[in-house]
Design a protein around this motif. Sequence first.
Motif, PDB file in Angstrom:
ATOM      1  N   PHE A   1      -4.212   1.213  -7.445  1.00 35.99           N
ATOM      2  CA  PHE A   1      -5.301   1.404  -8.392  1.00 35.99           C
ATOM      3  C   PHE A   1      -5.580   0.084  -9.113  1.00 35.99           C
ATOM      4  N   PRO A   2      -6.679  -0.014  -9.870  1.00 35.84           N
ATOM      5  CA  PRO A   2      -7.008  -1.281 -10.536  1.00 35.84           C
ATOM      6  C   PRO A   2      -5.928  -1.808 -11.493  1.00 35.84           C
ATOM      7  N   TRP A   3      -5.046  -0.995 -11.946  1.00 36.33           N
ATOM      8  CA  TRP A   3      -3.979  -1.435 -12.846  1.00 36.33           C
ATOM      9  C   TRP A   3      -2.688  -1.774 -12.099  1.00 36.33           C
ATOM     10  N   ASP A   4      -2.710  -1.675 -10.776  1.00 35.77           N
ATOM     11  CA  ASP A   4      -1.537  -1.963  -9.951  1.00 35.77           C
ATOM     12  C   ASP A   4      -1.648  -3.350  -9.326  1.00 35.77           C
ATOM     13  N   VAL A   5      -0.897  -4.292  -9.851  1.00 35.95           N
ATOM     14  CA  VAL A   5      -0.796  -5.597  -9.214  1.00 35.95           C
ATOM     15  C   VAL A   5       0.037  -5.382  -7.954  1.00 35.95           C
ATOM     16  N   HIS A   6      -0.389  -5.951  -6.850  1.00 33.54           N
ATOM     17  CA  HIS A   6       0.356  -5.757  -5.609  1.00 33.54           C
ATOM     18  C   HIS A   6       0.413  -7.045  -4.789  1.00 33.54           C
ATOM     19  N   ILE A   7       1.492  -7.137  -4.022  1.00 31.74           N
ATOM     20  CA  ILE A   7       1.760  -8.287  -3.179  1.00 31.74           C
ATOM     21  C   ILE A   7       2.133  -7.755  -1.796  1.00 31.74           C
TER      22      ILE A   7
ATOM     23  N   LEU B   1      -1.830  -9.538  10.958  1.00 33.17           N
ATOM     24  CA  LEU B   1      -1.190 -10.534  10.099  1.00 33.17           C
ATOM     25  C   LEU B   1       0.253 -10.740  10.509  1.00 33.17           C
ATOM     26  N   ASN B   2       0.884 -11.709   9.882  1.00 32.51           N
ATOM     27  CA  ASN B   2       2.326 -11.882   9.953  1.00 32.51           C
ATOM     28  C   ASN B   2       2.869 -11.773   8.536  1.00 32.51           C
ATOM     29  N   THR B   3       4.006 -11.119   8.395  1.00 29.75           N
ATOM     30  CA  THR B   3       4.635 -11.079   7.093  1.00 29.75           C
ATOM     31  C   THR B   3       5.103 -12.492   6.740  1.00 29.75           C
ATOM     32  N   ALA B   4       5.335 -12.718   5.439  1.00 33.12           N
ATOM     33  CA  ALA B   4       5.667 -14.061   4.966  1.00 33.12           C
ATOM     34  C   ALA B   4       6.653 -13.962   3.806  1.00 33.12           C
ATOM     35  N   PRO B   5       7.287 -15.086   3.452  1.00 37.62           N
ATOM     36  CA  PRO B   5       8.202 -15.049   2.310  1.00 37.62           C
ATOM     37  C   PRO B   5       7.447 -14.726   1.016  1.00 37.62           C
ATOM     38  N   ARG B   6       8.091 -14.009   0.130  1.00 39.71           N
ATOM     39  CA  ARG B   6       7.455 -13.573  -1.113  1.00 39.71           C
ATOM     40  C   ARG B   6       6.869 -14.751  -1.893  1.00 39.71           C
ATOM     41  N   GLU B   7       7.585 -15.845  -1.987  1.00 40.49           N
ATOM     42  CA  GLU B   7       7.128 -16.970  -2.814  1.00 40.49           C
ATOM     43  C   GLU B   7       5.841 -17.612  -2.292  1.00 40.49           C
ATOM     44  N   SER B   8       5.473 -17.350  -1.043  1.00 40.44           N
ATOM     45  CA  SER B   8       4.239 -17.917  -0.496  1.00 40.44           C
ATOM     46  C   SER B   8       3.032 -17.002  -0.695  1.00 40.44           C
ATOM     47  N   LEU B   9       3.238 -15.831  -1.287  1.00 42.86           N
ATOM     48  CA  LEU B   9       2.166 -14.848  -1.455  1.00 42.86           C
ATOM     49  C   LEU B   9       1.780 -14.712  -2.925  1.00 42.86           C
ATOM     50  N   ARG B  10       0.497 -14.415  -3.165  1.00 41.86           N
ATOM     51  CA  ARG B  10       0.018 -14.287  -4.546  1.00 41.86           C
ATOM     52  C   ARG B  10      -0.204 -12.823  -4.910  1.00 41.86           C
ATOM     53  N   PRO B  11       0.150 -12.462  -6.138  1.00 35.53           N
ATOM     54  CA  PRO B  11      -0.157 -11.113  -6.626  1.00 35.53           C
ATOM     55  C   PRO B  11      -1.672 -10.936  -6.715  1.00 35.53           C
ATOM     56  N   GLU B  12      -2.143  -9.715  -6.415  1.00 31.20           N
ATOM     57  CA  GLU B  12      -3.583  -9.454  -6.428  1.00 31.20           C
ATOM     58  C   GLU B  12      -3.895  -8.126  -7.094  1.00 31.20           C
ATOM     59  N   ILE B  13      -5.128  -8.018  -7.580  1.00 30.01           N
ATOM     60  CA  ILE B  13      -5.655  -6.762  -8.122  1.00 30.01           C
ATOM     61  C   ILE B  13      -7.114  -6.636  -7.688  1.00 30.01           C
ATOM     62  N   HIS B  14      -7.639  -5.435  -7.859  1.00 30.42           N
ATOM     63  CA  HIS B  14      -9.044  -5.136  -7.603  1.00 30.42           C
ATOM     64  C   HIS B  14      -9.534  -4.311  -8.788  1.00 30.42           C
ATOM     65  N   ARG B  15     -10.783  -4.385  -9.122  1.00 30.72           N
ATOM     66  CA  ARG B  15     -11.299  -3.636 -10.267  1.00 30.72           C
ATOM     67  C   ARG B  15     -12.287  -2.542  -9.878  1.00 30.72           C
ATOM     68  N   LYS B  16     -13.108  -2.779  -8.835  1.00 26.28           N
ATOM     69  CA  LYS B  16     -14.123  -1.802  -8.449  1.00 26.28           C
ATOM     70  C   LYS B  16     -13.640  -0.862  -7.361  1.00 26.28           C
ATOM     71  N   ASN B  17     -12.558  -1.236  -6.690  1.00 27.45           N
ATOM     72  CA  ASN B  17     -12.070  -0.452  -5.558  1.00 27.45           C
ATOM     73  C   ASN B  17     -10.596  -0.112  -5.705  1.00 27.45           C
ATOM     74  N   ILE B  18     -10.240   0.988  -5.104  1.00 24.27           N
ATOM     75  CA  ILE B  18      -8.853   1.390  -4.941  1.00 24.27           C
ATOM     76  C   ILE B  18      -8.485   0.998  -3.514  1.00 24.27           C
ATOM     77  N   ASP B  19      -7.381   0.300  -3.354  1.00 32.14           N
ATOM     78  CA  ASP B  19      -6.922  -0.118  -2.031  1.00 32.14           C
ATOM     79  C   ASP B  19      -6.018   0.960  -1.442  1.00 32.14           C
ATOM     80  N   VAL B  20      -6.383   1.453  -0.268  1.00 33.55           N
ATOM     81  CA  VAL B  20      -5.491   2.301   0.513  1.00 33.55           C
ATOM     82  C   VAL B  20      -5.000   1.413   1.645  1.00 33.55           C
ATOM     83  N   GLN B  21      -3.734   0.996   1.577  1.00 36.66           N
ATOM     84  CA  GLN B  21      -3.169   0.105   2.589  1.00 36.66           C
ATOM     85  C   GLN B  21      -2.239   0.910   3.484  1.00 36.66           C
TER      86      GLN B  21
END
Length: 176
Positions: free
Chosen positions: A135-141, A58-78
């Motif tokens: 975790f599912p309660w962590d909104v992340h961008i 990927l390429n990084t991008a300005p914050r305003e062009s990115l959407r906050p995301e969550i997951h409910r069934k999975n934990i994201d290890v980034q």
Amino acid sequence: MIFGNIQNSMLEGELSLMPKPLSDAICFLKDHDMAAHEPGVFQLELSGVPMTLQVLDLNTAPRESLRPEIHRKNIDVQFLASGGPEEAGFYSDDGTGIVDEDLLDTPRDILFYQNKEAAPEGRIRLIPGSFAIYFPWDVHIPAIWTGSSPAPIRKIVIKVPLKSCLTEHPSQESVL
């Protein structure tokens, strides 16, 4: 959310406090050269737990062009395998977010919120070797640029099933 680096001298202690599927995912990242791995989506099994491995260029991008995301069934290890640096925004999902796109009932298990200016967003800075566990309660961008121009990154995401981390306390699943 958990934030760390695979080069941390205290990593073994950190891993001992995590559910085994999460510590297995971090050990996998530490023990494999993810910067050299081919890009794509792969199925992975660690200690009998099926997981999804995503290797993304990927390429990084300005914050305003990115959407906050969550997951409910999975934990994201980034994990940032190479490139960057990268910043990631985060805040607790308080239930007031306005849904922009709901794909929770798809294999992607993702929901995007509209950007909310009043969100109490924090930031972390990732350099190669850094990981963030959401975790599912962590909104992340993820993939926010750190300056004023994009930077290429090799981002690894391991999707760990939430249920695999609740086996010792199955009653907790109803809380989520």
